[in-house]
Design a protein around this motif. Sequence first.
Motif, PDB file in Angstrom:
ATOM      1  N   PRO A 176       0.725  -1.263  -0.088  1.00  0.00           N
ATOM      2  CA  PRO A 176       0.236  -0.025   0.105  1.00  0.00           C
ATOM      3  C   PRO A 176       1.030   1.221  -0.081  1.00  0.00           C
ATOM      4  CG  PRO A 176       0.003  -1.070   2.305  1.00  0.00           C
ATOM      5  CD  PRO A 176       0.687  -1.928   1.180  1.00  0.00           C
ATOM      6  N   GLU A 177       2.192   1.246   0.629  1.00  0.00           N
ATOM      7  CA  GLU A 177       2.961   2.391   0.529  1.00  0.00           C
ATOM      8  C   GLU A 177       3.193   3.122  -0.734  1.00  0.00           C
ATOM      9  OE1 GLU A 177       3.354  -0.337   2.091  1.00  0.00           O
ATOM     10  OE2 GLU A 177       3.299   0.178   4.357  1.00  0.00           O
ATOM     11  N   GLY A 178       3.484   1.953  -1.628  1.00  0.00           N
ATOM     12  CA  GLY A 178       3.856   2.218  -2.969  1.00  0.00           C
ATOM     13  C   GLY A 178       2.652   2.936  -3.817  1.00  0.00           C
ATOM     14  N   TRP A 179       1.534   2.244  -3.430  1.00  0.00           N
ATOM     15  CA  TRP A 179       0.440   2.419  -4.119  1.00  0.00           C
ATOM     16  C   TRP A 179      -0.081   4.096  -3.855  1.00  0.00           C
ATOM     17  CZ3 TRP A 179      -3.201   0.752  -7.846  1.00  0.00           C
ATOM     18  CH2 TRP A 179      -2.813  -0.363  -8.400  1.00  0.00           C
ATOM     19  N   ARG A 180       0.130   4.389  -2.473  1.00  0.00           N
ATOM     20  CA  ARG A 180      -0.293   5.434  -1.984  1.00  0.00           C
ATOM     21  C   ARG A 180       0.599   6.608  -2.650  1.00  0.00           C
ATOM     22  NH1 ARG A 180       2.060   9.247   0.381  1.00  0.00           N
ATOM     23  NH2 ARG A 180       3.812   8.054   0.831  1.00  0.00           N
ATOM     24  N   LEU A 181       1.804   6.304  -2.657  1.00  0.00           N
ATOM     25  CA  LEU A 181       2.819   7.439  -3.188  1.00  0.00           C
ATOM     26  C   LEU A 181       2.552   7.598  -4.828  1.00  0.00           C
ATOM     27  CD1 LEU A 181       5.592   8.862  -2.978  1.00  0.00           C
ATOM     28  CD2 LEU A 181       6.758   6.941  -4.137  1.00  0.00           C
ATOM     29  N   LEU A 182       2.086   6.452  -5.602  1.00  0.00           N
ATOM     30  CA  LEU A 182       1.887   6.601  -7.001  1.00  0.00           C
ATOM     31  C   LEU A 182       0.676   7.140  -6.899  1.00  0.00           C
ATOM     32  CD1 LEU A 182       2.262   6.022  -9.916  1.00  0.00           C
ATOM     33  CD2 LEU A 182       0.963   3.658  -9.507  1.00  0.00           C
ATOM     34  N   ARG A 183      -0.506   6.975  -6.144  1.00  0.00           N
ATOM     35  CA  ARG A 183      -1.658   7.902  -6.395  1.00  0.00           C
ATOM     36  C   ARG A 183      -1.592   9.331  -6.286  1.00  0.00           C
ATOM     37  NH1 ARG A 183      -6.100   6.229  -8.959  1.00  0.00           N
ATOM     38  NH2 ARG A 183      -8.167   6.729  -7.841  1.00  0.00           N
ATOM     39  N   GLN A 184      -0.680   9.692  -5.233  1.00  0.00           N
ATOM     40  CA  GLN A 184      -0.393  10.986  -5.120  1.00  0.00           C
ATOM     41  C   GLN A 184       0.474  11.696  -6.167  1.00  0.00           C
ATOM     42  OE1 GLN A 184      -1.501  13.285  -2.625  1.00  0.00           O
ATOM     43  NE2 GLN A 184      -0.544  14.856  -3.964  1.00  0.00           N
TER      44      GLN A 184
ATOM     45  N   THR B 240      12.609  18.082   0.092  1.00  0.00           N
ATOM     46  CA  THR B 240      11.356  18.691   0.432  1.00  0.00           C
ATOM     47  C   THR B 240      10.360  17.412   0.782  1.00  0.00           C
ATOM     48  OG1 THR B 240      10.774  19.216  -1.857  1.00  0.00           O
ATOM     49  CG2 THR B 240      11.965  20.883  -0.312  1.00  0.00           C
ATOM     50  N   ALA B 241      10.844  16.353   0.460  1.00  0.00           N
ATOM     51  CA  ALA B 241       9.729  15.080   0.614  1.00  0.00           C
ATOM     52  C   ALA B 241       8.885  15.134   1.980  1.00  0.00           C
ATOM     53  CB  ALA B 241      10.328  13.796   0.279  1.00  0.00           C
ATOM     54  N   ALA B 242       7.659  14.687   1.698  1.00  0.00           N
ATOM     55  CA  ALA B 242       7.035  14.586   2.957  1.00  0.00           C
ATOM     56  C   ALA B 242       7.580  13.269   3.627  1.00  0.00           C
ATOM     57  CB  ALA B 242       5.465  14.148   2.585  1.00  0.00           C
ATOM     58  N   GLU B 243       7.457  13.233   5.093  1.00  0.00           N
ATOM     59  CA  GLU B 243       7.981  12.197   5.809  1.00  0.00           C
ATOM     60  C   GLU B 243       7.366  10.957   5.295  1.00  0.00           C
ATOM     61  OE1 GLU B 243      10.119  12.363   8.085  1.00  0.00           O
ATOM     62  OE2 GLU B 243      10.368  14.323   7.839  1.00  0.00           O
ATOM     63  N   GLU B 244       6.272  10.530   4.927  1.00  0.00           N
ATOM     64  CA  GLU B 244       6.036   8.995   4.566  1.00  0.00           C
ATOM     65  C   GLU B 244       6.529   8.968   3.241  1.00  0.00           C
ATOM     66  OE1 GLU B 244       1.305  10.518   3.604  1.00  0.00           O
ATOM     67  OE2 GLU B 244       1.802   8.905   4.924  1.00  0.00           O
ATOM     68  N   ASP B 245       6.871  10.023   2.464  1.00  0.00           N
ATOM     69  CA  ASP B 245       7.213   9.764   1.037  1.00  0.00           C
ATOM     70  C   ASP B 245       8.825   9.350   1.480  1.00  0.00           C
ATOM     71  OD1 ASP B 245       5.140  10.198  -0.016  1.00  0.00           O
ATOM     72  OD2 ASP B 245       5.708  12.087  -1.011  1.00  0.00           O
ATOM     73  N   LYS B 246       9.534   9.977   2.488  1.00  0.00           N
ATOM     74  CA  LYS B 246      10.904   9.736   2.879  1.00  0.00           C
ATOM     75  C   LYS B 246      10.992   8.416   3.170  1.00  0.00           C
ATOM     76  CE  LYS B 246      12.417  14.448   4.305  1.00  0.00           C
ATOM     77  NZ  LYS B 246      12.441  15.116   5.320  1.00  0.00           N
ATOM     78  N   ARG B 247      10.048   8.072   4.042  1.00  0.00           N
ATOM     79  CA  ARG B 247      10.034   6.575   4.625  1.00  0.00           C
ATOM     80  C   ARG B 247      10.192   5.561   3.406  1.00  0.00           C
ATOM     81  NH1 ARG B 247       6.804   8.766   8.637  1.00  0.00           N
ATOM     82  NH2 ARG B 247       5.030   7.914   7.806  1.00  0.00           N
TER      83      ARG B 247
END
Lengths: 621, 330
Positions: free
Chosen positions: B62-70, B298-305
Motif C-alpha cells: 500500500p505504501e507504493g500505491w499511496r505514493l503513486l496515487r499522489q 522537501t519530501a513529506a515524511e511518509e514519502d521519505k520513509r
Amino acid sequence: MSQPRRLAADAAHEFGGIALDRSKPLSFRLDGRRIDGFAGDTVLSAVLAAGIDAYGRFGDTVLGLTDRLAPLAASKRGGPLPLDRHPASDGLDLATVGHRSFSFRRGTALGHVIDGIVELPWLRLKPETTLTADLLVVGGGVAGLAAADAAAKAGHSVVLVERRPWLGGDARYFGPVGDEASPETVSTDLIARLGVPGTTVLTHAELFALHGATAHVHRIVDGRGMVVAVSADRILLATGSVQRLPVFAGNRLPGVTSAISAYHLAKRYGVIPGRSAIVATQSNYGYRLAMRLHDAGVDIRRIVDPRVNPQSRFVDFAKASGLKLAGGQLPLAAGPARRHGLAASFANTGTALSALDLEAEALIVSGPFQPDLTLWMLAGGGTHWSGGKLLARGGIERIALAGSAAGYRSMSACIASGRSAVAELFGRPREPVEDSEIGAPYETPEAETTIAPVVAGAPAFLDAGASLLVRPAPGARPMLTRHAQAPSLGDVAASVELGLTLPTDAGAVAEERGAPGGDLAASDWKPAPGTLSTSLPWLAGRFGDDPQTVRLVVDSTRVFARGALVYANTSPADPLLATGVIESEGAPGGTALISRAGLAGTDRFIVETLDGPSPARIAPN
Amino acid sequence: MPQCGIMAEFEIAIVGTSLLSGLLAGVLARDHGGKVVRIGRPLSAQRLPRSLNLALPLATRPEGWRLLRQAEADTRTLLGSIGVPDSVGATEAELVADLPDTAAALDHLAHMAVGFRHQVRRIDGGWAFRHVAVLDADPVERRLREWLLAAGAASIDEGSVDARLTVLADDDAIFDAVAASDRPAVLVPQSMTSTLLVSRPSSAPVRRYPDRGVTLLARPGNTMLAIVGGEHEIDARLASTLPGPFPMKRLATTRYRRFSTSDGAPLIGPLGPHFVITGLGDTAPFLAPAIARLIAGTAAEEDKRWFAAHDPAADRSAIADISPAIEAAP
C-alpha cells in the motif's frame, strides 16, 4: 487501344525502346481493357504507354501508377504477379488485385481504392526448386556483374538474381565520368562474361527472404511466378540505390514521376510520362535526361533547380539546346491542371510563395539517391545517418555490400567495389576502391532532397514506395510508428530532413523496421506449472514481524476473495491501515493473515470485499 | 559522465533519455531552484516504445500505491503547467496470471487497487483495471526542451559537466555509468524486445502476462506493440498471448536492455557517486514530482520513509513485491 505515350521507334538516344521488338506487336487485356504493346514490353510499360497513369484513390487524393507503386495482376492460369516484372504477351487476360471503384474507372485510371497494401502472396510459398552456389550476387548492376565475373574467374559457382527484366542497373542514367567507357559498353562486356559454366543469372527475380545461407527468390518464368531457394556460402548485396522523392504537395499525383523511372521507361520501352514535361532536378543528371527527352520529341517546358547558377556541362548543353532553366526554385505544389495534365507551382528557395506556375502533362522529379540497404538490414546489418543518407554500419559474416548500395557513386568505383568485395568474401586481400568524381568547379554537387514549405493541397508523401507515409501537419504526431506498412529508407531519410526523426536515431529507426523478423507462428506456450508457495514475498513484513493466520467466518454464506483487505471494525477503509488480508478463500469466510497488534483485544473485523464491506469474526476453535 | 567537482558548474545533472529524466530536470529547476542540467538525447517518436507509461504498478504494497496515487495527481498538474494536459488519458488494462503465486499476487494487487479507488473486475485468469492513467510521451517530448529552457534547466544531448549530484534517471544511464561489479546484486540486467505486429485487437488496450514476460498495447491500424522480456522462447511466449491471425506479420522490432530487481521493488537512491532510479517499470514518469522532492530535500515524511526503504543500501526484506521469473541477460 492506341499508345499515346509511346515514342517513335527511331527516337533520339535510343528512346524508342531498346527492349522492344517493334516487328512483334501484341495485345492483352487488363481488367477487361485492351492494351497494345510490343514484344519486350512489361505489362506495366504497355499500360503506361497506353496512357494509363493513375493507380487509384488514396483518401482524398489520387496516386499515380509507377514502377514503385502498382497493383498485382493475375491471370486465370496463374497467381498474382507484379506489373513491372511481368512480361507482356499476346492474349494475356489479367485482372488487377485490389478494390476497384467502377465510378472512378476512366480512360487513364485503373480505378482502385487504395485502402492498404496487399501483402505479396508469395511470401509464404515453399520453394519449387533450390539452387546451390558458392556465391549469391543480389543485383545485376555493374557492381553485381563485376562481382559475378570476378567470382566466376576465381573458379566459384555463382547465382546472380536481378529484380528487373534487364541487367546493367542504373549506370546508363548517369553516363560515364570523364574518359570512362560508356555504361552501355561496360555493361554489355560484363554481361557477356557471365555466359560461363557455373554461373546462373535469374532476371525478373526478386529476393524477398534471407534465412542464414538460404535466400528465397520470387521469379517469373514463362508468365508464371515461382519461388526459388538459393543456398550459397557467401552473399554479395549489390542492390543499388533508390531515388528519393522531393517532398511537396501533390508529389504522387498521376503524371509525377521520378527521373530514374522516366529514363528507364524511355530507354527500355520508348514510354514517356507525357508529351510535355517539367523537369525538377537537384542534380546535373536531370539536365541530361531533360535534353535527351527534348531530343526525343518531348516538349520540356522548364528545368527547375533549387541550386542557384549550377555549373555543369549538362547545364551548358541544356542552355545551348534552347531549354528554359529556372535556378534557385523548388517545387511547391502540384495539382490537376484546369484542362489537362498537371499544374505545378515553384517557389524561390527559402520562400513559401509561388514564383512560377507551369503546366505540362508530366512533372519529372529528381532527388538524391539513397543506398538500398533493405536486404542488408534484413540480414542483420546496421545503418547510420551520414552526409544526408543512411549508410551501412558494421559487418555481417559471409555477407558483403558493393556498388552504390555500399555508398559508391562512380561507375568505375562500383565495378571495383564488386570485385573487391568478392575478394574479401573469399578470404583474399581487399583491393582499394577509388571513387572519383568530376570536381565541384566543373560540376556543382547535387543538392539535398528538396523539401517544400507546407502549403494547402494534396498530401506530400515522404517517399514513392508502398508505405504511403504522408508528411504530418505541423505539430502533429510523426507517423512512422503508426502505419501498418514498414517505412522505406526514403521515408526515414525524409523524416530526418523534416526534423521528425533525430539524425542519431535514423539508423535505429530504419533497422527497427527494416529487420522486423519473420512471421510469428501460433503458439500455446505456457510456463511450467507450479504450486502456490508457502511464503509469498510480497507479504513479508507487511503485517508486522509475527502475523497470525486465523480463520474468519461470517453469518452469511459469503466467501471472502483472496487479497481482500481486513480492517479493525473501527478503522476507515484505508489500505495503509489494513490489519490483515485474506490469504485463501473459505466457505463461508476465508483464512486471513492478521498482524499481532490487529488481533489484540478483538475477534471482530471488517473485510473489504469487491461488493462492499462485510463483518467477520474469528472462528471459534 | 558528469563528475563531482568542488567548483560544480551544476548542482544536479540528470542523465537519461527517458521521459522521467526530462520531467525530473524541469521540476527540480522550476520548483526547487536547483541549477540543473539534463544530459541525454530523447529518442525520436518514431522509435519503438520501450515502456507504456502506465499508472498501474505490478505491486501489492500500500505504501507504493499511496505514493503513486499522489504522484499521479501531481504529474497531471505538472503536465497541465507544461501545456500538455491531454497527454494523460485513461485506458483499460488486464493482468493475466499463469502460475499460482502470480495469481495470488494479482488477487492482492486487485484488492489494493480497489482500496485506492480503482475499478476492477475479474477476468479469465486475472483482473481488468478500468480508467488506468496512461501518459502519451509524444506530446510531452515535443514540448519538453522548450519547457526545460523556460524552467531554467540546461539541456545537452551528450557530454560532460561538473555537477554536485549526478542522477542516473534511466537504465541506459546506469548501464553506461555503473560497472557491473559496482551494481547491487538485486539489480538484474534483462534483455528486452519491442515488436510491432499486425494483429486483431485484444480484449483490452493493454494486456500484461507477467509469467510469460509479455506486455501488449493495442495501436492504431490493427497493430499491436508487444514488449517481451528475456531471451528464450521469445516468439513462442509472445504468440501465446496474441489473438491472431497467424502467421502474424511483424512490422518492426528492436532489442535493448533494462534492469529488473530480483525482489520486484524499485531501487532509488545513492549508489557510489551517483543517485540511481530504476525498477519503476511503466509507472516511472508519474513519479517525477515525488522523486524531485526527495532530491530537493522537501519530501513529506511518509514519502521519505518509502524512498528510504527502497534505497540501495536499505534492508529490502520488507519491500519485496511481485517478481515474476526473469532471465538475467549475459
